[in-house]
Scaffold this active site. Structure first.
Site, mmCIF file in Angstrom:
data_model
loop_
_atom_site.group_PDB
_atom_site.id
_atom_site.type_symbol
_atom_site.label_atom_id
_atom_site.label_comp_id
_atom_site.label_asym_id
_atom_site.label_seq_id
_atom_site.Cartn_x
_atom_site.Cartn_y
_atom_site.Cartn_z
ATOM 1 N N ASP A 252 -11.402 -15.792 -31.488
ATOM 2 C CA ASP A 252 -11.608 -14.341 -31.478
ATOM 3 C C ASP A 252 -11.312 -13.926 -32.986
ATOM 4 O O ASP A 252 -9.894 -13.725 -33.230
ATOM 5 C CB ASP A 252 -10.625 -13.804 -30.413
ATOM 6 C CG ASP A 252 -10.791 -12.073 -30.373
ATOM 7 O OD1 ASP A 252 -11.272 -11.672 -31.468
ATOM 8 O OD2 ASP A 252 -10.331 -11.468 -29.529
ATOM 9 N N LYS B 286 -14.977 -3.267 -37.262
ATOM 10 C CA LYS B 286 -13.533 -3.570 -37.797
ATOM 11 C C LYS B 286 -13.471 -3.933 -39.197
ATOM 12 O O LYS B 286 -12.222 -4.121 -39.684
ATOM 13 C CB LYS B 286 -12.662 -4.391 -36.934
ATOM 14 C CG LYS B 286 -12.682 -3.698 -35.396
ATOM 15 C CD LYS B 286 -11.659 -4.639 -34.517
ATOM 16 C CE LYS B 286 -11.840 -4.550 -33.169
ATOM 17 N NZ LYS B 286 -11.240 -3.385 -32.441
ATOM 18 N N HIS C 76 -6.561 -10.225 -26.339
ATOM 19 C CA HIS C 76 -7.093 -8.916 -25.972
ATOM 20 C C HIS C 76 -7.918 -9.183 -24.597
ATOM 21 O O HIS C 76 -8.301 -10.215 -24.339
ATOM 22 C CB HIS C 76 -8.117 -8.713 -27.146
ATOM 23 C CG HIS C 76 -8.770 -7.258 -27.190
ATOM 24 N ND1 HIS C 76 -9.895 -7.162 -26.321
ATOM 25 C CD2 HIS C 76 -8.711 -6.078 -27.601
ATOM 26 C CE1 HIS C 76 -10.333 -5.945 -26.505
ATOM 27 N NE2 HIS C 76 -9.376 -5.222 -27.225
ATOM 28 N N CYS D 1 -5.450 -2.838 -24.987
ATOM 29 C CA CYS D 1 -6.293 -3.830 -24.369
ATOM 30 C C CYS D 1 -5.584 -5.116 -24.225
ATOM 31 O O CYS D 1 -6.177 -6.340 -24.518
ATOM 32 C CB CYS D 1 -7.671 -3.667 -24.911
ATOM 33 S SG CYS D 1 -8.571 -2.490 -24.913
ATOM 34 N N GLN E 132 -9.844 -9.542 -35.317
ATOM 35 C CA GLN E 132 -8.875 -9.041 -36.168
ATOM 36 C C GLN E 132 -8.244 -10.039 -37.264
ATOM 37 O O GLN E 132 -7.657 -9.592 -38.447
ATOM 38 C CB GLN E 132 -7.222 -8.790 -35.559
ATOM 39 C CG GLN E 132 -7.483 -7.820 -34.438
ATOM 40 C CD GLN E 132 -7.628 -6.419 -34.889
ATOM 41 O OE1 GLN E 132 -7.618 -5.900 -35.939
ATOM 42 N NE2 GLN E 132 -8.051 -5.448 -34.037
HETATM 43 N N1 PMP Z 1 -10.333 -8.999 -29.739
HETATM 44 C C1 PMP Z 1 -9.360 -8.421 -30.363
HETATM 45 C C2 PMP Z 1 -8.171 -9.321 -31.120
HETATM 46 C C3 PMP Z 1 -9.489 -7.012 -30.800
HETATM 47 O O1 PMP Z 1 -8.315 -6.483 -31.581
HETATM 48 C C4 PMP Z 1 -10.596 -6.483 -30.219
HETATM 49 C C5 PMP Z 1 -10.762 -4.718 -30.538
HETATM 50 N N2 PMP Z 1 -9.702 -4.087 -30.441
HETATM 51 C C6 PMP Z 1 -11.490 -7.079 -29.623
HETATM 52 C C7 PMP Z 1 -11.314 -8.453 -29.280
HETATM 53 C C8 PMP Z 1 -12.724 -6.541 -29.112
HETATM 54 O O2 PMP Z 1 -13.541 -6.069 -30.206
HETATM 55 P P1 PMP Z 1 -14.827 -5.125 -29.611
HETATM 56 O O3 PMP Z 1 -14.360 -4.120 -28.815
HETATM 57 O O4 PMP Z 1 -15.397 -4.705 -30.857
HETATM 58 O O5 PMP Z 1 -15.831 -6.030 -28.838
#
Ligand code: PMP
Length: 407
Positions: A200, A226, A123, A365, A203
């Protein structure tokens, strides 16, 4: 076994209709999950009965608020198996957690020419902070490539480790492919060459059992929103020794022990990294969310989503012209990114939306990953504890209609 229809009843928003008389089918939990009554009520209760600023007050409300906030830290630290609550730093989200590590650990420990290993399925929040740091310190970024099936190529990773990387940062579960990466193995390999690791967990923590001691990971970043919790709060887990050795990320109130006109003494963990008034109600909601997931059982949640993955992969790929990117059900969570031949993902999403089906279209993203698959965008349907196999059927009926309209 988890009963999605019982769980649905805990989430008031899932009872609403969109447009006139069209029931909501929420398939966008990878972007953000819905919230159960328990979380909404806990935050509401806090504002109605105990609201005060924390840590400094000596009155009843301040003590109650402080107690609730620190109890929340303990609950969430326990949820991911941290050794002590002081290893759990509250941040705004996964993104801020990763930025904290890049800025604080990175600036302190890295110098020109040092290697950081990331993966092609990250991401943007696990790419851009490292790119910013690399530009500042003249670091070298290397990438574990993805295979056409949507897995990481660990043989290339093995070769990259010969560069003696200082940091290996990767996602445990891809928000696009759904791939569940072999985190424990990737971490073990990184440690064998002395690299520090960051996972990270945006997910993974909401969907599969994640235990930091078992993984032996150095840093884990995740977001409350999430995992059936509120927006505005997330967490960074870090091993105590590493966090102790790192300078503060932001300066201000609460993160100090002592301040003089020209210097300060930082506070102890975890407060050293929590400058200013934190998201108190959100921390309480976050803990309630972790408690909710814990009571369902993370193993049960993972098994439920595995059932959905098996069923959905079979059913969605039967729709004419659909191509799903990512691996088979055994290596995948319940996230399905796909294309429909000749139809733009935005059109797919818009037609599904008219039927009350909420999915997402775009690059999610993860632009480099889409570039790799030579796709400007995909449609993504993502499932969670409150979704059932019937939701898969509803999606597939919707996709059949999309096909029909474009024929
Ligand atoms: N890493 C991953 C794998 C994600 O799916 C996301 C959210 N789509 C993020 C990071 C970022 O999360 P946040 O917007 O809550 O900081």
């Amino acid at each position: 076994k988890l009963d999605a229809s019982l769980i649905r009843a805990d989430f008031p928003i899932l009872g609403r209709q969109v447009y006139s008389g069209v029931p909501l089918v929420y398939l966008d939990s990878a972007a953000t999950s819905q919230k159960p009554n328990a979380v909404i009520d806990a935050m509401d209760r806090y504002y109605r009965t105990s609201n005060a600023n924390i840590h400094r007050g000596i009155h009843v409300l301040a003590e109650e608020a402080t107690g609730l906030y620190e109890a929340a830290r303990k609950t969430i630290a326990g949820f991911i198996g941290a050794r002590t609550p002081s290893e759990l730093i509250f941040t705004r989200n996964t993104t801020e957690s990763i930025n904290l590590v890049a800025a604080s650990w990175g600036r302190k420990n890295l110098k020109a020419g040092d290697v950081i290993i990331l993966t092609e399925m990250e991401h943007h929040s696990n790419l851009v902070p490292w790119q910013m740091l690399a530009a500042e310190l003249n670091l070298r970024l290397e990438y574990i490539p993805g295979t056409p099936e949507g897995l990481l190529d660990l043989s290339v990773y093995q070769q990259l480790l010969e560069l003696s990387p200082r940091m290996v940062a990767f996602t445990q579960v891809s928000n696009v492919l759904g791939t569940i990466n072999p985190a424990k193995e990737i971490i073990r390999m990184a440690h064998s060459v002395g690299a520090v690791t960051l996972v990270d967990g945006a997910q993974s923590v909401p969907h599969i059992p994640v235990n930091v001691m078992d993984l032996n990971v150095d840093f884990l970043a995740f977001s409350a929103h999430k995992m059936v919790g509120p927006t505005g709060i997330g967490a960074l887990y870090g091993k105590e020794k590493l966090l102790e050795s790192m300078p503060p990320y932001m300066g201000g109130g609460d993160m100090i022990k002592k301040v003089l006109l020209r210097s300060f003494v930082p506070n102890e963990l975890p407060h050293k990294f929590e400058a200013g008034t934190p998201a108190i109600a959100e921390a309480i909601g976050f803990a309630e969310a972790a408690t909710y997931l814990y009571s369902q059982g993370m193993e049960n949640i993972a098994a439920h989503e595995h059932d959905i993955a098996e069923y959905a992969l079979k059913k969605i790929s039967q729709v004419d012209g659909v191509r799903i990117i990512g691996p088979g059900a055994d290596q995948k969570g319940s996230v399905f990114s796909f294309t429909m031949a000749g139809i733009h993902p935005h059109d797919v999403s818009q037609i599904l939306d008219r039927r009350g089906i909420a999915v997402r279209a775009g690059h999610h993203c993860a632009m480099p990953l889409h570039e790799k698959f030579k796709l400007p965008a995909t449609t993504r349907a993502s499932f969670y504890i409150y979704n059932s196999l019937e939701d898969v059927d509803t999606l597939v009926e919707g996709l059949a209609e999309v096909r029909k309209i474009f024929e």
